[in-house]
Design a protein around this motif. Structure first.
Motif, PDB file in Angstrom:
ATOM      1  N   GLU A  54      -9.311   4.707   4.556  1.00  0.00           N
ATOM      2  CA  GLU A  54      -8.740   4.241   5.824  1.00  0.00           C
ATOM      3  C   GLU A  54      -7.249   3.932   5.674  1.00  0.00           C
ATOM      4  O   GLU A  54      -6.435   4.299   6.531  1.00  0.00           O
ATOM      5  CB  GLU A  54      -9.488   2.994   6.304  1.00  0.00           C
ATOM      6  N   ARG A  55      -6.910   3.268   4.577  1.00  0.00           N
ATOM      7  CA  ARG A  55      -5.511   2.926   4.351  1.00  0.00           C
ATOM      8  C   ARG A  55      -4.676   4.161   4.060  1.00  0.00           C
ATOM      9  O   ARG A  55      -3.522   4.255   4.474  1.00  0.00           O
ATOM     10  CB  ARG A  55      -5.408   1.907   3.216  1.00  0.00           C
ATOM     11  N   LYS A 106      -3.790   6.035   7.317  1.00  0.00           N
ATOM     12  CA  LYS A 106      -2.696   5.416   8.066  1.00  0.00           C
ATOM     13  C   LYS A 106      -1.333   5.823   7.519  1.00  0.00           C
ATOM     14  O   LYS A 106      -0.323   5.742   8.216  1.00  0.00           O
ATOM     15  CB  LYS A 106      -2.835   3.889   8.035  1.00  0.00           C
ATOM     16  N   PHE A 111      -3.803   1.495  -3.213  1.00  0.00           N
ATOM     17  CA  PHE A 111      -4.355   1.185  -1.891  1.00  0.00           C
ATOM     18  C   PHE A 111      -4.869  -0.256  -1.797  1.00  0.00           C
ATOM     19  O   PHE A 111      -5.448  -0.643  -0.784  1.00  0.00           O
ATOM     20  CB  PHE A 111      -5.452   2.186  -1.529  1.00  0.00           C
ATOM     21  N   VAL A 118       0.834  -1.197   0.000  1.00  0.00           N
ATOM     22  CA  VAL A 118       0.000   0.000   0.000  1.00  0.00           C
ATOM     23  C   VAL A 118       0.873   1.253   0.000  1.00  0.00           C
ATOM     24  O   VAL A 118       1.815   1.373   0.779  1.00  0.00           O
ATOM     25  CB  VAL A 118      -0.928   0.004   1.230  1.00  0.00           C
ATOM     26  N   THR A 168      -7.298  -1.988  -3.113  1.00  0.00           N
ATOM     27  CA  THR A 168      -8.727  -2.201  -2.902  1.00  0.00           C
ATOM     28  C   THR A 168      -9.502  -1.414  -3.947  1.00  0.00           C
ATOM     29  O   THR A 168      -8.988  -0.434  -4.495  1.00  0.00           O
ATOM     30  CB  THR A 168      -9.164  -1.741  -1.492  1.00  0.00           C
TER      31      THR A 168
END
Length: 333
Positions: free
Chosen positions: A214-215, A218, A204, A97, A206
């Protein structure tokens, strides 16, 4: 051979000086260090065995120099290269990611190097310097040597920092005070024609926008959704970092690269100071010039393995004028 290394005479390695035309030496420290099989050993010297037997010394050598080129060892395939990486004992970082370059996993811990078209230049950078966590060491391996061009260029980041501080003291002071913000625009599909062409789905890992947000969070990134794309705002990030081991600052940013993806309608905003102030027009050009002056251009030979300290050394790729070329990479924590 390095007489200060306290290596046994039967060591697997022989240090070669003067092999690379642009190889640099300062205060007895060579950049990059070039190691070949010890000619005093009659049997074939395998790089995996050599690394395991000299691990502590190699770590010390990498710490002093920042780069080690292993040349002349029988490393011929991606699998061989994976064995070399494993023999180092460094923990796998992976390439998941947040990475911007297009890569394909080959085997084990081995990926293709950036798959941007060969006629494009890949600017100087530290791997994943925009992310909160980045690999500490990089391995590269030449599986197919280029006919012409395609050099990997490396430069000592602390040297670049000192020269930029001398050339643009006010900018460096402001950059360190405020930090930098990077803006990218990622499409829904990957663009193989760009050095930073990963789609947001691939970046990411996804196709779910909520999970992507969300990723991204982070990694210190904010996402702004657009029609068929997403604007990624990264930062503020420090423009330099302090190397605790070597006790000096390094030029750790993407001022030169600027994330110039094709979907970004305003490339002047690709890199800004955290208050929104654009970079002075001459900063990028002067930095590029300094990097070209300070770099060592490595013309790959088949079987070469290059180990870099990712905090200490920037790397780039020059355009390839004659195919083929296949360089593989691996990333370590």
């Amino acid at each position: 051979m390095d007489t200060d290394s306290n290596m046994a005479e039967e060591s697997f390695f022989h240090e070669v000086v003067g092999l690379l035309p642009q190889q640099k030496s300062e205060n007895g420290v060579v950049f990059p260090v070039v190691l070949s099989p010890n000619p005093k050993i009659a049997n074939t010297v395998h790089l995996t065995e050599a690394i395991k037997a000299n691990k502590t010394w190699l770590d010390s050598l990498l710490n002093r120099s920042g780069a080690i080129l292993f040349r002349g060892f029988p490393v011929s395939s991606a699998s061989d290269f994976n064995d070399v990486v494993e023999s180092s004992g460094y923990e796998d970082f992976g390439y998941g990611v947040g990475g911007s370059g297009t890569r394909t996993k080959v085997v084990g811990r081995v990926y293709t190097a950036n798959e941007a078209p060969p006629d494009q230049n890949i600017p100087f950078h530290h791997e994943m310097s925009h992310a909160p966590v980045y690999p500490s060491k990089l391995f590269f391996f030449c599986e197919v040597e280029p006919g012409k061009g395609g050099e990997t260029c490396i430069a000592l980041s602390h040297v670049i920092y000192e020269r930029m501080k001398q050339k643009h003291p006010k900018f460096v002071e402001e950059m360190e005070e405020k930090g930098l913000i990077y803006t990218r625009v990622l499409g829904e599909e990957s663009d193989p024609s760009s050095p930073v062409g990963r789609s947001w789905k691939e970046t990411f890992m996804t196709d779910n926008k909520t999970i992507a947000e969300e990723r991204a969070a982070k990694l210190g990134m904010k996402l702004e959704w657009m029609e068929g794309a997403v604007r990624v705002i990264i930062g503020p990030k420090p423009g330099s970092r302090y190397d605790e081991v070597k006790k000096h600052k390094v030029w750790f940013n993407n001022v030169v690269g600027r994330f110039e993806d094709k979907l970004n309608s305003d490339p002047t905003k690709a890199v800004m100071l955290s208050d929104g102030k654009p970079l002075p027009a001459d900063v990028r050009d002067d930095c590029s010039k300094i990097l070209d002056e300070e770099c060592v251009a490595l013309q790959w030979q088949k079987g070469d393995v290059l180990l870099l300290d990712n905090l200490a050394v920037l790397h780039s790729r020059r355009p390839l004028t004659m195919l083929p070329r296949r360089v593989l990479a691996s990333f370590c924590k």
